[in-house]
Each structure stands twice: as C-alpha cells, then as structure tokens.
Design a protein around this motif. Structure first.
Motif, PDB file in Angstrom:
ATOM      1  N   VAL A 159       0.768  -1.344   0.001  1.00 31.12           N
ATOM      2  CA  VAL A 159       0.031   0.107   0.002  1.00 31.12           C
ATOM      3  C   VAL A 159       0.932   1.273  -0.113  1.00 31.12           C
ATOM      4  CG1 VAL A 159      -1.772   1.399   1.181  1.00 31.12           C
ATOM      5  CG2 VAL A 159      -1.684  -1.143   1.125  1.00 31.12           C
ATOM      6  N   ASN A 160       1.584   1.300   1.092  1.00 30.17           N
ATOM      7  CA  ASN A 160       2.605   2.577   1.177  1.00 30.17           C
ATOM      8  C   ASN A 160       3.380   2.965   0.200  1.00 30.17           C
ATOM      9  OD1 ASN A 160       1.044   3.195   3.407  1.00 30.17           O
ATOM     10  ND2 ASN A 160       2.294   2.524   4.932  1.00 30.17           N
ATOM     11  N   VAL A 161       3.952   1.811  -0.347  1.00 25.42           N
ATOM     12  CA  VAL A 161       5.308   1.933  -1.346  1.00 25.42           C
ATOM     13  C   VAL A 161       4.522   1.756  -2.933  1.00 25.42           C
ATOM     14  CG1 VAL A 161       7.488   1.406  -2.340  1.00 25.42           C
ATOM     15  CG2 VAL A 161       6.897   1.407   0.090  1.00 25.42           C
ATOM     16  N   GLU A 162       4.012   0.579  -3.175  1.00 24.10           N
ATOM     17  CA  GLU A 162       3.733   0.194  -4.538  1.00 24.10           C
ATOM     18  C   GLU A 162       2.216   1.092  -4.839  1.00 24.10           C
ATOM     19  OE1 GLU A 162       2.860  -4.025  -4.908  1.00 24.10           O
ATOM     20  OE2 GLU A 162       4.745  -4.335  -3.873  1.00 24.10           O
ATOM     21  N   GLY A 163       1.343   1.274  -3.856  1.00 28.71           N
ATOM     22  CA  GLY A 163       0.324   2.222  -4.242  1.00 28.71           C
ATOM     23  C   GLY A 163       0.624   3.542  -4.459  1.00 28.71           C
ATOM     24  N   THR A 164       1.476   4.136  -3.584  1.00 29.54           N
ATOM     25  CA  THR A 164       1.973   5.606  -3.809  1.00 29.54           C
ATOM     26  C   THR A 164       2.677   5.636  -5.114  1.00 29.54           C
ATOM     27  OG1 THR A 164       2.066   5.623  -1.358  1.00 29.54           O
ATOM     28  CG2 THR A 164       3.412   7.378  -2.695  1.00 29.54           C
ATOM     29  N   LEU A 165       3.464   4.740  -5.498  1.00 25.87           N
ATOM     30  CA  LEU A 165       4.231   4.957  -6.653  1.00 25.87           C
ATOM     31  C   LEU A 165       3.211   4.911  -7.767  1.00 25.87           C
ATOM     32  CD1 LEU A 165       7.569   2.913  -6.167  1.00 25.87           C
ATOM     33  CD2 LEU A 165       7.084   5.434  -5.982  1.00 25.87           C
ATOM     34  N   ARG A 166       2.177   4.133  -7.801  1.00 26.92           N
ATOM     35  CA  ARG A 166       1.234   4.060  -9.072  1.00 26.92           C
ATOM     36  C   ARG A 166       0.558   5.375  -9.226  1.00 26.92           C
ATOM     37  NH1 ARG A 166      -0.667  -0.996  -7.047  1.00 26.92           N
ATOM     38  NH2 ARG A 166       0.265  -3.012  -7.648  1.00 26.92           N
ATOM     39  N   LEU A 167       0.123   5.848  -7.906  1.00 22.45           N
ATOM     40  CA  LEU A 167      -0.512   7.253  -8.124  1.00 22.45           C
ATOM     41  C   LEU A 167       0.443   8.123  -8.439  1.00 22.45           C
ATOM     42  CD1 LEU A 167      -2.871   8.924  -7.183  1.00 22.45           C
ATOM     43  CD2 LEU A 167      -1.848   9.020  -5.107  1.00 22.45           C
ATOM     44  N   ALA A 168       1.623   8.308  -8.150  1.00 19.68           N
ATOM     45  CA  ALA A 168       2.632   9.106  -8.613  1.00 19.68           C
ATOM     46  C   ALA A 168       3.067   9.092 -10.149  1.00 19.68           C
ATOM     47  CB  ALA A 168       4.027   8.986  -7.989  1.00 19.68           C
ATOM     48  N   GLN A 169       3.115   7.870 -10.534  1.00 18.10           N
ATOM     49  CA  GLN A 169       3.306   7.797 -11.877  1.00 18.10           C
ATOM     50  C   GLN A 169       2.162   8.179 -12.887  1.00 18.10           C
ATOM     51  OE1 GLN A 169       5.804   6.446 -13.700  1.00 18.10           O
ATOM     52  NE2 GLN A 169       4.662   7.142 -15.457  1.00 18.10           N
ATOM     53  N   GLN A 170       0.763   8.000 -12.384  1.00 23.40           N
ATOM     54  CA  GLN A 170      -0.486   8.438 -13.125  1.00 23.40           C
ATOM     55  C   GLN A 170      -0.429  10.076 -13.039  1.00 23.40           C
ATOM     56  OE1 GLN A 170      -3.353   6.447 -10.757  1.00 23.40           O
ATOM     57  NE2 GLN A 170      -3.325   4.684 -11.868  1.00 23.40           N
ATOM     58  N   ALA A 171       0.088  10.538 -11.681  1.00 26.16           N
ATOM     59  CA  ALA A 171       0.255  12.232 -11.425  1.00 26.16           C
ATOM     60  C   ALA A 171       1.162  12.497 -12.657  1.00 26.16           C
ATOM     61  CB  ALA A 171       0.414  12.447 -10.208  1.00 26.16           C
ATOM     62  N   VAL A 172       2.426  11.950 -12.881  1.00 26.12           N
ATOM     63  CA  VAL A 172       3.281  12.540 -13.720  1.00 26.12           C
ATOM     64  C   VAL A 172       2.553  12.288 -15.331  1.00 26.12           C
ATOM     65  CG1 VAL A 172       5.377  11.761 -15.119  1.00 26.12           C
ATOM     66  CG2 VAL A 172       5.266  11.847 -12.587  1.00 26.12           C
ATOM     67  N   GLU A 173       1.910  11.260 -15.692  1.00 29.93           N
ATOM     68  CA  GLU A 173       1.340  11.071 -16.848  1.00 29.93           C
ATOM     69  C   GLU A 173       0.207  12.196 -17.025  1.00 29.93           C
ATOM     70  OE1 GLU A 173       0.080   7.157 -16.696  1.00 29.93           O
ATOM     71  OE2 GLU A 173       2.136   6.196 -17.019  1.00 29.93           O
ATOM     72  N   ALA A 174      -0.455  12.618 -16.161  1.00 27.62           N
ATOM     73  CA  ALA A 174      -1.520  13.614 -16.262  1.00 27.62           C
ATOM     74  C   ALA A 174      -0.889  15.008 -16.222  1.00 27.62           C
ATOM     75  CB  ALA A 174      -2.620  13.556 -15.145  1.00 27.62           C
ATOM     76  N   GLY A 175       0.224  15.276 -16.055  1.00 27.34           N
ATOM     77  CA  GLY A 175       1.002  16.344 -16.145  1.00 27.34           C
ATOM     78  C   GLY A 175       0.848  17.362 -14.832  1.00 27.34           C
ATOM     79  N   VAL A 176       0.742  16.505 -13.680  1.00 27.29           N
ATOM     80  CA  VAL A 176       0.505  17.173 -12.347  1.00 27.29           C
ATOM     81  C   VAL A 176       1.929  17.909 -12.035  1.00 27.29           C
ATOM     82  CG1 VAL A 176       0.589  16.695  -9.804  1.00 27.29           C
ATOM     83  CG2 VAL A 176      -1.230  15.558 -11.325  1.00 27.29           C
ATOM     84  N   LYS A 177       1.957  19.190 -11.643  1.00 30.34           N
ATOM     85  CA  LYS A 177       3.057  19.711 -11.446  1.00 30.34           C
ATOM     86  C   LYS A 177       3.487  19.858  -9.796  1.00 30.34           C
ATOM     87  CE  LYS A 177       3.501  21.401 -15.402  1.00 30.34           C
ATOM     88  NZ  LYS A 177       4.595  20.755 -16.515  1.00 30.34           N
ATOM     89  N   GLN A 178       2.705  19.431  -9.083  1.00 28.92           N
ATOM     90  CA  GLN A 178       3.069  19.500  -7.554  1.00 28.92           C
ATOM     91  C   GLN A 178       2.461  18.153  -6.891  1.00 28.92           C
ATOM     92  OE1 GLN A 178       5.401  20.605  -5.990  1.00 28.92           O
ATOM     93  NE2 GLN A 178       4.904  21.507  -3.813  1.00 28.92           N
ATOM     94  N   PHE A 179       3.178  17.516  -6.322  1.00 29.69           N
ATOM     95  CA  PHE A 179       2.922  16.196  -5.783  1.00 29.69           C
ATOM     96  C   PHE A 179       3.130  16.166  -4.280  1.00 29.69           C
ATOM     97  CE2 PHE A 179       2.763  11.736  -4.277  1.00 29.69           C
ATOM     98  CZ  PHE A 179       1.645  11.146  -5.081  1.00 29.69           C
ATOM     99  N   VAL A 180       2.172  16.308  -3.403  1.00 25.06           N
ATOM    100  CA  VAL A 180       2.335  16.287  -2.032  1.00 25.06           C
ATOM    101  C   VAL A 180       2.013  14.893  -1.311  1.00 25.06           C
ATOM    102  CG1 VAL A 180       1.762  17.430   0.373  1.00 25.06           C
ATOM    103  CG2 VAL A 180       1.494  18.672  -1.895  1.00 25.06           C
ATOM    104  N   PHE A 181       3.307  14.337  -0.666  1.00 22.82           N
ATOM    105  CA  PHE A 181       3.139  13.066  -0.228  1.00 22.82           C
ATOM    106  C   PHE A 181       3.078  13.198   1.497  1.00 22.82           C
ATOM    107  CE2 PHE A 181       5.503   8.997   1.533  1.00 22.82           C
ATOM    108  CZ  PHE A 181       4.425   8.439   1.192  1.00 22.82           C
ATOM    109  N   VAL A 182       2.012  12.782   2.087  1.00 19.96           N
ATOM    110  CA  VAL A 182       1.790  12.710   3.485  1.00 19.96           C
ATOM    111  C   VAL A 182       2.780  11.223   3.834  1.00 19.96           C
ATOM    112  CG1 VAL A 182       0.468  12.575   5.579  1.00 19.96           C
ATOM    113  CG2 VAL A 182      -0.451  13.782   3.320  1.00 19.96           C
ATOM    114  N   SER A 183       3.821  11.671   4.623  1.00 22.08           N
ATOM    115  CA  SER A 183       4.553  10.497   5.260  1.00 22.08           C
ATOM    116  C   SER A 183       4.353  10.597   6.606  1.00 22.08           C
ATOM    117  CB  SER A 183       6.082  10.801   4.887  1.00 22.08           C
ATOM    118  OG  SER A 183       6.991   9.705   5.356  1.00 22.08           O
ATOM    119  N   SER A 184       5.437  10.187   7.384  1.00 22.80           N
ATOM    120  CA  SER A 184       5.348  10.018   8.922  1.00 22.80           C
ATOM    121  C   SER A 184       6.520  10.433   9.447  1.00 22.80           C
ATOM    122  CB  SER A 184       4.898   8.601   9.274  1.00 22.80           C
ATOM    123  OG  SER A 184       4.989   8.519  10.817  1.00 22.80           O
ATOM    124  N   ILE A 185       6.243  10.999  10.944  1.00 17.95           N
ATOM    125  CA  ILE A 185       7.551  11.414  11.617  1.00 17.95           C
ATOM    126  C   ILE A 185       8.378  10.372  11.967  1.00 17.95           C
ATOM    127  CG2 ILE A 185       6.385  11.374  13.866  1.00 17.95           C
ATOM    128  CD1 ILE A 185       8.919  13.893  12.571  1.00 17.95           C
TER     129      ILE A 185
END
Length: 243
Positions: A15-41
């Motif tokens: 979920v946290n790695v593979e799911g996030t990377l799929r979403l990020a790849q889709q964001a790149v393909e959609a031309g998203v300019k700013q991607f904010v990732f909520v991680s953890s302290i």
C-alpha cells in the motif's frame, strides 16, 4: 497496532510504497506539477531526547515496518519524479488527532470519558501532535506555494504536551475531568516490561518532539487552530457519536 500478518513489511509496502508509486506515476502522466506526499514522523525515529526535537535534515531512522515503508515511498516518489517536471513535497506529521480519530487517541478519550483511574499523573515527557484541521491547512499550502517544491516539512501544532497534560486537557474538552494517579514513570516502565508491553509504555512515557519551524519560516504557515480548539472539536465528535 494489532498486526497479525506473517510479513508486515510486505503488507505495508503493497500500500504505502507500490500504491503510492502507482499514484505518482499517474500524476506524472496527467501533467501534475506539484505532488504532496503525507509521510510520517516515524521516518525520523520513535523518540527524541529532551530539548532535541526532530528537524527535516535529521537522517532517516525508521524502526518498524510501517515507517520503513513510508521512507521507501518518499525515496521512490522522488526518484520517479526526477526529470519528469513534477515536483514532490513530503510532509511528515506526528500523531494526527481530530474528529473521528481512532487507535490510542480514541482509547484515551474512552478512558477519560468513563472516569477510569489512570496511573499517568506525573509524566513529564514532551510530545508533539498535529490537529486534523492544522495538517489539512499545511497540505493545501504545500500544494500551492512555490517555495514548497522539492522540500520536506515536519508538521506540528506548535505546543508540545506531556501525556499528563494531554489527558488533563482532554478531560476539560470532554467535560469529564481526568482521574490521574501519580505513579512514578520508572514504576510504569518496569511493570510494562514485566507484562510484555514495553512498546505501549514507550508511547506514553517517551518524548517525541517535532520542530515545524521550517514550514512557518519558508511558507509563512501558521496553524489556524490552537491545541485546545482542536481538542474541543475532537471531543464534540466523540461525545456526539459515542454518548
């Protein structure tokens, strides 16, 4: 918190790695300019020394499968976005509370609301938290502020509380004063180790402070709500749905 998986790291990575990377790849393909990732302290570590809060430049020191997966996701998203035209901002919050909060925070509210005597009346640790409204405000700012591009920010309300202080203020928000017994922390820690609950005791006794001044300095961010305002909103929802 009640992980029964034979391979927790694989489950978190799915979920946290593979799911996030799929979403990020889709964001790149959609031309998203700013991607904010909520991680953890927890990427920074599990505890801090007195007067030494975590800062953005501290080396990563994840200790459990969840925090390891979050750190891997941070690294993976930045690598995926490199050269794509999409900028990545990472936000690492500590414990997030607010209406609908679950897990240990909800458990504490249940204890206080039911008037359960708790042996937590003289704990002098310091812990940072971030209210849901405050975190959402910072995420929106990171999504739109040019100075946020490519940075990592830590999030916090700006007022650190001991476990004792948190319970007392939760009691005020709930209208049910917390019943706290002054048991020395060393006794609590020893009893917790004896029954195999050292990790639980660590969350109640250890300090975990976050220095969120970079977001204030670079982005001009100011949490829109105080700790007490966030606790009151949390308590109202809890009382309305449980009592």
């Amino acid at each position: 918190m009640n992980d029964a998986s034979p391979d927790p790291l694989a489950e978190f990575r799915a979920v946290n790695v593979e799911g996030t990377l799929r979403l990020a790849q889709q964001a790149v393909e959609a031309g998203v300019k700013q991607f904010v990732f909520v991680s953890s302290i927890k990427v920074n570590g599990e505890r801090t020394m007195p007067g030494r809060p975590f800062i953005e430049d501290d080396p990563a020191a994840p200790e459990d499968p969840y925090s390891i997966s979050k750190h891997e996701a941070e690294v993976g998203v930045r690598a995926l976005a490199a050269g794509s035209g999409m900028s990545v901002t990472v936000v690492r919050p500590p414990l997030v509370y607010g209406p609908g909060v679950k897990a240990n925070f909800e458990r504490m509210m249940n204890w206080v609301a039911r008037g359960v005597p708790l042996p937590l009346g003289c704990i002098e640790n310091r812990r940072s938290f971030v209210g849901l409204t405050n975190l959402a405000d910072l995420l929106c700012l990171c999504a739109t502020h040019p100075a946020a591009e490519g940075r990592t920010f830590l999030a916090a309300d700006g007022e650190d509380l001991s476990t004792t202080e948190l319970l007392l203020r939760l009691g005020r928000a709930l209208g049910r004063p917390a019943r706290l017994l002054p048991v020395p922390p060393v006794v609590l820690a020893g009893c917790a180790r004896a029954i195999g609950k050292a990790e639980v005791a660590g969350r109640l006794l250890d300090s975990l402070q976050v220095d969120a001044s970079a977001a204030r300095r670079i982005l001009g961010w100011k949490p829109p709500r105080t700790v007490d305002e966030e606790l009151e909103a949390t308590a109202r929802h809890f009382l309305a749905t449980r009592y």
